[in-house]
Scaffold this motif. Structure first.
Motif, PDB file in Angstrom:
ATOM      1  N   GLY A 159       0.817  -1.209   0.000  1.00 47.31           N
ATOM      2  CA  GLY A 159       0.000   0.000   0.000  1.00 47.31           C
ATOM      3  C   GLY A 159       0.846   1.251   0.000  1.00 47.31           C
ATOM      4  O   GLY A 159       0.505   2.256  -0.645  1.00 47.31           O
ATOM      5  N   GLN A 160       1.967   1.215   0.725  1.00 47.85           N
ATOM      6  CA  GLN A 160       2.897   2.342   0.718  1.00 47.85           C
ATOM      7  C   GLN A 160       3.422   2.608  -0.687  1.00 47.85           C
ATOM      8  O   GLN A 160       3.518   3.766  -1.122  1.00 47.85           O
ATOM      9  CB  GLN A 160       4.057   2.047   1.666  1.00 47.85           C
ATOM     10  N   SER A 161       3.743   1.561  -1.427  1.00 47.36           N
ATOM     11  CA  SER A 161       4.239   1.721  -2.802  1.00 47.36           C
ATOM     12  C   SER A 161       3.175   2.337  -3.700  1.00 47.36           C
ATOM     13  O   SER A 161       3.469   3.211  -4.525  1.00 47.36           O
ATOM     14  CB  SER A 161       4.679   0.363  -3.355  1.00 47.36           C
ATOM     15  N   CYS A 162       1.918   1.894  -3.530  1.00 49.06           N
ATOM     16  CA  CYS A 162       0.831   2.476  -4.328  1.00 49.06           C
ATOM     17  C   CYS A 162       0.646   3.954  -3.995  1.00 49.06           C
ATOM     18  O   CYS A 162       0.422   4.784  -4.890  1.00 49.06           O
ATOM     19  CB  CYS A 162      -0.459   1.708  -4.080  1.00 49.06           C
ATOM     20  N   TYR A 163       0.727   4.282  -2.708  1.00 51.48           N
ATOM     21  CA  TYR A 163       0.564   5.686  -2.319  1.00 51.48           C
ATOM     22  C   TYR A 163       1.670   6.556  -2.914  1.00 51.48           C
ATOM     23  O   TYR A 163       1.393   7.654  -3.414  1.00 51.48           O
ATOM     24  CB  TYR A 163       0.572   5.829  -0.798  1.00 51.48           C
ATOM     25  N   LEU A 164       2.912   6.095  -2.859  1.00 47.37           N
ATOM     26  CA  LEU A 164       4.020   6.903  -3.373  1.00 47.37           C
ATOM     27  C   LEU A 164       3.834   7.200  -4.856  1.00 47.37           C
ATOM     28  O   LEU A 164       4.090   8.320  -5.318  1.00 47.37           O
ATOM     29  CB  LEU A 164       5.345   6.176  -3.137  1.00 47.37           C
ATOM     30  N   GLY A 165       3.389   6.201  -5.626  1.00 47.35           N
ATOM     31  CA  GLY A 165       3.158   6.439  -7.046  1.00 47.35           C
ATOM     32  C   GLY A 165       2.033   7.421  -7.288  1.00 47.35           C
ATOM     33  O   GLY A 165       2.146   8.337  -8.116  1.00 47.35           O
ATOM     34  N   ALA A 166       0.899   7.254  -6.564  1.00 46.15           N
ATOM     35  CA  ALA A 166      -0.235   8.157  -6.755  1.00 46.15           C
ATOM     36  C   ALA A 166       0.096   9.571  -6.301  1.00 46.15           C
ATOM     37  O   ALA A 166      -0.285  10.555  -6.952  1.00 46.15           O
ATOM     38  CB  ALA A 166      -1.443   7.610  -5.991  1.00 46.15           C
ATOM     39  N   ALA A 167       0.802   9.694  -5.175  1.00 46.38           N
ATOM     40  CA  ALA A 167       1.167  11.026  -4.691  1.00 46.38           C
ATOM     41  C   ALA A 167       2.110  11.721  -5.660  1.00 46.38           C
ATOM     42  O   ALA A 167       2.030  12.943  -5.853  1.00 46.38           O
ATOM     43  CB  ALA A 167       1.809  10.917  -3.310  1.00 46.38           C
ATOM     44  N   THR A 168       3.002  10.973  -6.290  1.00 48.61           N
ATOM     45  CA  THR A 168       3.898  11.564  -7.287  1.00 48.61           C
ATOM     46  C   THR A 168       3.101  12.157  -8.437  1.00 48.61           C
ATOM     47  O   THR A 168       3.395  13.261  -8.924  1.00 48.61           O
ATOM     48  CB  THR A 168       4.882  10.503  -7.813  1.00 48.61           C
ATOM     49  N   VAL A 169       2.080  11.447  -8.880  1.00 53.05           N
ATOM     50  CA  VAL A 169       1.225  11.953  -9.963  1.00 53.05           C
ATOM     51  C   VAL A 169       0.595  13.290  -9.566  1.00 53.05           C
ATOM     52  O   VAL A 169       0.642  14.274 -10.323  1.00 53.05           O
ATOM     53  CB  VAL A 169       0.133  10.920 -10.301  1.00 53.05           C
ATOM     54  N   LEU A 170       0.012  13.347  -8.377  1.00 54.19           N
ATOM     55  CA  LEU A 170      -0.680  14.565  -7.959  1.00 54.19           C
ATOM     56  C   LEU A 170       0.284  15.719  -7.740  1.00 54.19           C
ATOM     57  O   LEU A 170      -0.027  16.875  -8.073  1.00 54.19           O
ATOM     58  CB  LEU A 170      -1.470  14.289  -6.679  1.00 54.19           C
ATOM     59  N   LEU A 171       1.468  15.449  -7.200  1.00 53.04           N
ATOM     60  CA  LEU A 171       2.429  16.517  -6.962  1.00 53.04           C
ATOM     61  C   LEU A 171       2.991  17.070  -8.269  1.00 53.04           C
ATOM     62  O   LEU A 171       3.158  18.283  -8.422  1.00 53.04           O
ATOM     63  CB  LEU A 171       3.561  16.006  -6.073  1.00 53.04           C
ATOM     64  N   VAL A 172       3.295  16.186  -9.220  1.00 51.55           N
ATOM     65  CA  VAL A 172       3.820  16.650 -10.503  1.00 51.55           C
ATOM     66  C   VAL A 172       2.783  17.498 -11.234  1.00 51.55           C
ATOM     67  O   VAL A 172       3.109  18.518 -11.847  1.00 51.55           O
ATOM     68  CB  VAL A 172       4.262  15.450 -11.364  1.00 51.55           C
ATOM     69  N   MET A 173       1.528  17.101 -11.140  1.00 50.71           N
ATOM     70  CA  MET A 173       0.471  17.829 -11.842  1.00 50.71           C
ATOM     71  C   MET A 173      -0.045  19.024 -11.041  1.00 50.71           C
ATOM     72  O   MET A 173      -1.021  19.661 -11.431  1.00 50.71           O
ATOM     73  CB  MET A 173      -0.686  16.883 -12.161  1.00 50.71           C
ATOM     74  N   GLY A 174       0.610  19.342  -9.917  1.00 53.28           N
ATOM     75  CA  GLY A 174       0.252  20.534  -9.162  1.00 53.28           C
ATOM     76  C   GLY A 174      -1.025  20.418  -8.361  1.00 53.28           C
ATOM     77  O   GLY A 174      -1.730  21.411  -8.158  1.00 53.28           O
ATOM     78  N   ARG A 175      -1.346  19.217  -7.872  1.00 55.99           N
ATOM     79  CA  ARG A 175      -2.587  18.996  -7.118  1.00 55.99           C
ATOM     80  C   ARG A 175      -2.289  18.769  -5.636  1.00 55.99           C
ATOM     81  O   ARG A 175      -2.776  17.832  -5.018  1.00 55.99           O
ATOM     82  CB  ARG A 175      -3.344  17.794  -7.690  1.00 55.99           C
TER      83      ARG A 175
END
Length: 449
Positions: free
Chosen positions: A165-181
């Motif tokens: 679950g930690q790995s899934c969160y890191l990937g999803a959070a990277t998406v939101l941070l890169v896209m400015g969310r």
């Protein structure tokens, strides 16, 4: 203006060498031009209106990113019952090794993924950036979960599931941070954070812990998928409510042809140094936490917000220095002064955050002098590493951080005494080497692009 240009102007005004010798007592127009060049102070008029500064950013946005970086740590508070069993090596709780391994893999992979997505955004190709995130984030989550399973050993399956679950969160959070969310990510983490604070003060049911962990993970991954789904649905943050709309077709950026996409595609290998820097810096922070300074790791994570803002302030000050300096030495002195001021401010912010975290965290003793010095030196390594990364010298920063992390890992495996002293020596050496690299780049105008 060059002296030869002054001589050309004198000649264009009809002044002959004989007239110049008679009036000014010099040999010819070139000699007069040289003397005028030495005597007259050169002035460079400022442009009309405010000077454009692309490095001006708001402090609040950077602080928000720092908070978003730190809040996931409360997930470990809620997930503590999942780490069941006898202590592992180095007196760590059971299940710690899968968590650490998946975290390092996630930081490494997602740092490189973020660089690649930012490269596409820099080329004006937002669909390509979304596509790279859509394919890269799940691959990184799968890789992190696989590594956690491979090193699980006798750890409880719940710990491996937590690491996945930690790995899934890191990937999803990277998406939101890169896209400015950042605000969207913050909204999904607040309920979990609030309950985790309560759990630190009094017991709460395990069912509630699990529900919040799964709910937060589901919310973050859903927002990330909506952000990068192929049909281009975008999120517009309005507090805790999100308006999903189709973005307008790119009128500012003309569609790129297939030939342009081939020739302008960022190289995959260009993201490798950034991934290695993520590995090295993440390992250094983990060593700070494993040495008994969990509060120090929290303070370091929170300090990434002020660190980012101060990097922007340094770049803005460098631009001002470039505009006002007349010689390379003057430019070097100006940027050196700005660098010293920004680094000192960052270390002061890190110290304040450490004191605040120590005061608010229950049953946490204050750091002694050696531990605090080791923390400040580590902060220096991380901030100067980020500065080298902004200079384009990311390979040097990655090599230094990875070497320092490897040295501390070797000391940990060999049970060397005094982890704080080892961290102080190793990170102090790394900080000095990075400072030397920065001093060599400060006077180069091309490094400040």
């Amino acid at each position: 203006m060059h002296p030869d240009e002054i001589a050309a102007l004198l000649e264009s005004d009809g002044m002959s060498d004989d007239q110049i010798r008679e009036r000014y007592g010099v040999k010819n127009s070139f000699a007069l031009a040289e003397e005028l060049y030495e005597r007259v102070t050169r002035r460079f008029p400022e442009p009309d209106g405010p000077v454009h500064d692309p490095w001006q950013v708001g402090l609040l946005g950077c602080l928000l990113r720092g908070v978003v970086f730190a809040l996931p740590g409360f997930g470990y508070v809620l997930g503590e019952p999942l780490l069941v069993g006898d202590p592992e090596s180095f007196s760590l709780p059971a299940g710690t090794l899968p968590l650490l391994a998946s975290a390092l893999v996630g930081w490494t992979w997602n740092q490189g993924l973020a660089h690649r997505a930012y490269s596409w955004l820099g080329l004006g190709d937002k669909p390509a950036a979304r596509h790279s995130l859509l394919t890269g984030a799940p691959l990184g989550a799968l890789l992190g979960a696989s590594v956690a399973l491979a090193v699980a050993g006798t750890a409880h399956p719940a710990a491996v599931a937590f690491a996945a679950g930690q790995s899934c969160y890191l990937g999803a959070a990277t998406v939101l941070l890169v896209m400015g969310r950042e605000r969207a990510l913050l909204a999904t983490l607040l309920p979990m954070t609030a309950v985790a604070v309560v759990a630190m003060l009094q017991p709460i049911p395990d069912a509630l812990r699990l529900t919040l962990l799964l709910g937060s993970l589901l919310a973050v991954t859903t927002l990330a998928l909506l952000e990068v789904r192929p049909d281009g649905l975008a999120l517009k943050g309005r507090g805790a409510v999100f308006d999903v709309r189709l973005p307008p077709r790119g009128r500012d950026q003309p569609p790129r042809t297939r030939r342009q996409k081939t020739t302008m595609s960022p190289r995959l290998t260009a993201s490798l140094p950034y991934a290695l820097f993520g590995l090295g810096s993440g390992a250094l922070v983990l060593h700070a936490a494993l040495s008994g300074s969990a509060v120090a790791a929290v303070a370091l994570t929170l300090s990434m917000g002020p660190a980012e803002w101060l990097l922007y302030r340094f770049r803005s000050g460098s631009l001002t220095g470039l505009r006002n300096s007349r010689t390379p030495k003057a430019f070097w002195r100006t940027t050196g002064t700005t660098l010293t001021l920004c680094l000192t401010t960052y270390l002061a912010a890190l110290s304040a955050l450490t004191f605040l975290a120590t005061t608010l965290w229950p049953h946490t003793p204050a750091l002694d002098g050696v531990s605090l010095a080791a923390l400040l030196v580590l902060g220096t390594v991380l901030w100067t590493g980020l500065l080298l990364q902004s200079f384009g010298a990311v390979m040097g920063a990655a090599a230094i951080c990875c070497t320092a992390a490897a040295a501390q890992t070797l000391a940990l495996l060999t049970h060397a005494a005094g982890p704080h002293w080892i961290a102080l020596y190793v990170n102090g050496t790394a900080a000095l080497v990075q400072a030397a690299l920065i001093c060599g780049l400060l006077g180069r105008v091309t490094a400040h692009r």
